[in-house]
Design a protein around this motif. Structure first.
Motif, mmCIF file in Angstrom:
data_model
loop_
_atom_site.group_PDB
_atom_site.id
_atom_site.type_symbol
_atom_site.label_atom_id
_atom_site.label_comp_id
_atom_site.label_asym_id
_atom_site.label_seq_id
_atom_site.Cartn_x
_atom_site.Cartn_y
_atom_site.Cartn_z
ATOM 1 N N SER A 150 64.877 -86.913 7.606
ATOM 2 C CA SER A 150 66.143 -86.180 7.505
ATOM 3 C C SER A 150 65.998 -84.956 6.610
ATOM 4 O O SER A 150 66.701 -83.945 6.812
ATOM 5 N N GLU A 151 65.102 -85.019 5.637
ATOM 6 C CA GLU A 151 64.876 -83.883 4.750
ATOM 7 C C GLU A 151 63.858 -82.911 5.339
ATOM 8 O O GLU A 151 63.983 -81.694 5.149
ATOM 9 N N ILE A 152 62.881 -83.419 6.060
ATOM 10 C CA ILE A 152 61.913 -82.534 6.707
ATOM 11 C C ILE A 152 62.612 -81.602 7.693
ATOM 12 O O ILE A 152 62.323 -80.407 7.752
ATOM 13 N N ILE A 153 63.564 -82.122 8.472
ATOM 14 C CA ILE A 153 64.213 -81.248 9.456
ATOM 15 C C ILE A 153 65.043 -80.165 8.769
ATOM 16 O O ILE A 153 65.186 -79.062 9.314
ATOM 17 N N ARG A 154 65.558 -80.453 7.595
ATOM 18 C CA ARG A 154 66.300 -79.412 6.871
ATOM 19 C C ARG A 154 65.356 -78.359 6.309
ATOM 20 O O ARG A 154 65.704 -77.180 6.239
ATOM 21 N N MET A 155 64.170 -78.764 5.915
ATOM 22 C CA MET A 155 63.170 -77.771 5.507
ATOM 23 C C MET A 155 62.823 -76.864 6.683
ATOM 24 O O MET A 155 62.802 -75.630 6.564
ATOM 25 N N LEU A 156 62.533 -77.482 7.828
ATOM 26 C CA LEU A 156 62.140 -76.698 8.995
ATOM 27 C C LEU A 156 63.283 -75.815 9.475
ATOM 28 O O LEU A 156 63.053 -74.751 10.059
ATOM 29 N N ASN A 157 64.508 -76.233 9.226
ATOM 30 C CA ASN A 157 65.686 -75.478 9.655
ATOM 31 C C ASN A 157 65.765 -74.111 9.002
ATOM 32 O O ASN A 157 66.266 -73.166 9.621
ATOM 33 N N SER A 158 65.282 -73.977 7.748
ATOM 34 C CA SER A 158 65.531 -72.709 7.064
ATOM 35 C C SER A 158 64.361 -72.157 6.252
ATOM 36 O O SER A 158 64.289 -70.940 6.031
ATOM 37 N N ALA A 159 63.443 -72.992 5.797
ATOM 38 C CA ALA A 159 62.430 -72.532 4.841
ATOM 39 C C ALA A 159 61.532 -71.435 5.410
ATOM 40 O O ALA A 159 61.071 -70.553 4.667
ATOM 41 N N PHE A 160 61.281 -71.463 6.708
ATOM 42 C CA PHE A 160 60.338 -70.532 7.318
ATOM 43 C C PHE A 160 61.015 -69.348 8.015
ATOM 44 O O PHE A 160 60.357 -68.587 8.726
ATOM 45 N N ASP A 161 62.323 -69.177 7.804
ATOM 46 C CA ASP A 161 63.061 -68.148 8.538
ATOM 47 C C ASP A 161 62.520 -66.745 8.309
ATOM 48 O O ASP A 161 62.438 -65.927 9.238
ATOM 49 N N GLU A 162 62.141 -66.423 7.067
ATOM 50 C CA GLU A 162 61.601 -65.087 6.787
ATOM 51 C C GLU A 162 60.270 -64.870 7.498
ATOM 52 O O GLU A 162 59.938 -63.757 7.906
ATOM 53 N N LEU A 163 59.529 -65.940 7.669
ATOM 54 C CA LEU A 163 58.219 -65.857 8.322
ATOM 55 C C LEU A 163 58.363 -65.670 9.828
ATOM 56 O O LEU A 163 57.664 -64.857 10.435
ATOM 57 N N THR A 164 59.267 -66.417 10.444
ATOM 58 C CA THR A 164 59.382 -66.426 11.908
ATOM 59 C C THR A 164 60.431 -65.467 12.447
ATOM 60 O O THR A 164 60.357 -65.068 13.611
#
Length: 324
Positions: A150-164
């Protein structure tokens, strides 16, 4: 589903004797967060910045919790940035393994280790606890960032936005309170409820699980008459957390876990909703029904001791869903 005790593997099933026949899920051990700048997240320590190629996901295509992370990896365009290894669908006396004699089972593509428990031991040689997937691994620090889906999906939801540059948000600020309320009910009575019904070892424990499960199915069917998705007109993490249970319901949970008061396809709104989510770009490729059916029926010898794989009805998830 064995466990590690002070770094030593023990092939033991869940203890339901002390809980009156009820299944109780253990909590995740690793609760760090990947963040855009490496600052600490809500739990754990900092030092895990969102960097392309640094992280690796160990998953099972059979597991609904790991499936969530695969979906978010696809939706957020992270396939080129986060690599994966997929375990074998059979989970027997050695737990999850990296054997490769099943289509889609990749082996451990990082270290060539034989068992998923070896990844836990690499992070902490004296660890105690269940060896679960998903495992989010940091290749640079050679440790587990998180094993809480449940926490991994929240990381993937926003942490990489600047990169992608992908800013699709499945955890929008204005809806968070309502999402949490819906998540809580679905998790307790349905996501985990199917396991509480299936792993129950007394009639009372089974009854206590299966009745709330179908109350929630009825509630969801009614909720989807009022909105296209659980939060109305916007897809959120609540939909994806529900989807991974629904896509397994008729092939596995209905029969194997005795959740057989009704099938998914008996709920017109839920069945159309499941098909719509399945047909969103990138999602179908994360669904491996061969692994799903094989894993549950072959691995749970307390439920299916002869390991007979059933002839399931063919479900057409690509059938037009008629939802706009």
């Amino acid at each position: 589903m064995g466990q590690l005790v002070d770094g030593t593997w023990h092939d033991v099933w869940y203890d339901t004797t002390s809980t009156g026949g009820a299944f109780e899920r253990t909590t995740a051990k690793f609760r760090n967060w990947i963040t855009a700048d490496g600052a600490a997240g809500p739990t754990g320590e900092g030092g895990f910045p969102a960097v392309s190629g640094r992280y690796h996901l160990y998953v099972s295509y059979a597991c609904p919790w790991a499936h969530r992370t695969l979906i978010f990896r696809a939706l957020k365009g992270l396939e080129a940035h986060i690599s994966i290894s997929a375990v074998h669908p059979d989970m027997l006396s050695e737990g999850w393994t990296f054997e490769t004699d099943a289509h889609g089972a990749t082996g451990d593509t990082l270290y060539g280790l034989p068992f998923a428990r070896d990844i836990y031991l690499k992070a902490d040689p004296q660890i105690s606890g269940r060896v679960t997937v998903p495992i989010l691994w940091d290749k640079e620090r050679e440790t587990i960032v998180s094993n809480e889906s449940s926490e991994i999906i929240r990381m993937l939801n926003s942490a990489f936005d600047e990169l992608t540059g992908n800013r699709d948000d499945y955890w929008p600020e204005p809806l968070r309170s309502e999402i949490e309320e819906v998540n809580a009910r679905i998790y307790d009575t349905l996501n985990n409820g199917v396991y509480k019904a299936g792993f129950a070892t007394t009639q009372a424990a089974y009854d206590a699980a299966v009745d709330p499960l179908f109350d929630t199915m009825d509630w969801l069917e009614a909720r989807l008459t009022e909105g296209r998705y659980l939060m109305g007109g916007q897809i959120t993490e609540a939909d994806w957390r529900l989807f991974t249970t629904l896509v397994r319901f008729d092939p596995v949970y209905h029969l194997h876990f005795k959740c057989n008061r009704a099938r998914l396809i008996d709920y017109p709104n839920l069945w159309a909703y499941t098909r719509e989510l399945y047909q969103i770009e990138g999602v179908a490729q994360t669904v491996n029904l061969e692994h799903i059916v094989r894993h549950y029926h072959y691995s749970h010898d307390t439920i299916n001791p002869n390991r007979i794989l059933p002839t399931n009805p063919v479900l057409d998830f690509m059938e037009p869903h008629g939802r706009g």
